[in-house]
Design an enzyme around this catalytic site. Structure first.
Site, PDB file in Angstrom:
ATOM      1  N   CYS A   1      35.705  52.128  45.763  1.00  0.00           N
ATOM      2  CA  CYS A   1      35.306  50.722  45.749  1.00  0.00           C
ATOM      3  C   CYS A   1      36.367  49.865  45.070  1.00  0.00           C
ATOM      4  CB  CYS A   1      33.956  50.595  45.057  1.00  0.00           C
ATOM      5  SG  CYS A   1      32.604  51.415  45.945  1.00  0.00           S
TER       6      CYS A   1
ATOM      7  N   HIS B   1      35.058  50.306  38.700  1.00  0.00           N
ATOM      8  CA  HIS B   1      35.309  51.420  37.783  1.00  0.00           C
ATOM      9  C   HIS B   1      36.787  51.540  37.450  1.00  0.00           C
ATOM     10  CE1 HIS B   1      36.857  53.983  41.105  1.00  0.00           C
ATOM     11  NE2 HIS B   1      35.922  53.384  41.826  1.00  0.00           N
TER      12      HIS B   1
END
Length: 229
Positions: free
Chosen positions: A193, A177
């Site tokens: 992440c 992202h």
């Protein structure tokens, strides 16, 4: 790893994208910066929310998006390969080439590896912390699953785009992202992440179709990183 152990290892941290916990260099890179950035790192003004330009003199040239020789010739074109320890993500191309992106890596980015499928992707996604996190962080209750998550926008930890990874039809809770702050590119500073500059998150969103193969390489920091969150 059994499913139960896998979920225990990553579920509490996989979506906490920008809660800074610890700064630890990830990539082995020369300590140089670039003063004049490519135009595609300029301000983005045609999105629902403004994206500021990446400031000059902050990002190492090695971490900027660029075409390179493909280091993964065994992978078919269209495969995304994430190397958490080197803070690189490659999109394999035809003719021995790959597009390389610099990334910021959170604790959950070290805590899972393997092959996955990019099941779907979202523009300006909502962020929903898992219930386990809300239990530890009552201040996140307004953004809980029950309350519908956090609205998209500049303060959302997922940024302008998010790619959602599944394995065997189940959500890994692993995300690629946007929303990486330029000064933290190439470092481990979050419980999230794999984070890209929003300009790069938009770029790979347009290049990768649903169903694309994603390979996350094992990390030597895996066990140590779990202690961050």
């Amino acid at each position: 790893m059994k499913r139960r152990n896998f979920m225990l290892a990553v579920s509490a941290a996989a979506l906490a994208a920008c809660a800074k916990k610890e700064t630890k260099p990830v990539a082995t890179l020369p300590p140089t910066t670039v003063e004049f950035l490519p135009a595609h790192y300029g301000a983005v003004t045609d999105e629902p929310f403004p994206i500021p330009a990446v400031p000059s003199g902050v990002v190492s040239p090695d971490l900027l998006r660029q075409e390179v020789a493909n280091p993964y010739p065994d992978q078919p074109a269209g495969t995304v390969v994430v190397d958490p320890d080197r803070a690189f993500m490659h999109l394999v191309q035809e003719d021995g080439k790959a597009i390389r992106y610099g990334v910021g890596v959170g604790a959950a980015g070290f805590g899972w590896d393997g092959d996955a499928v990019m099941q779907f992707k979202r523009k300006w996604p909502r962020w929903t912390p898992p219930d386990e996190m809300v239990a530890r962080r009552p201040d996140l209750e307004p953004y809980s699953i029950a309350n519908g998550g956090m609205d998209p926008g500049p303060g959302n930890p997922l940024g302008a785009r998010a790619l959602y990874l599944f394995q065997n039809g189940k959500d890994t809770l692993y995300r690629i992202h946007g929303a990486c702050e330029p000064q933290f590119l190439g470092q481990a500073v979050s419980s999230g992440c794999i984070r890209l500059l929003d300009q790069d998150a938009i770029d790979i969103y347009e290049r990768v179709p649903n169903g694309a193969k994603v390979v996350v390489l094992p990390s030597v920091w895996k066990e140590g990183a779990r202690g961050i969150f």
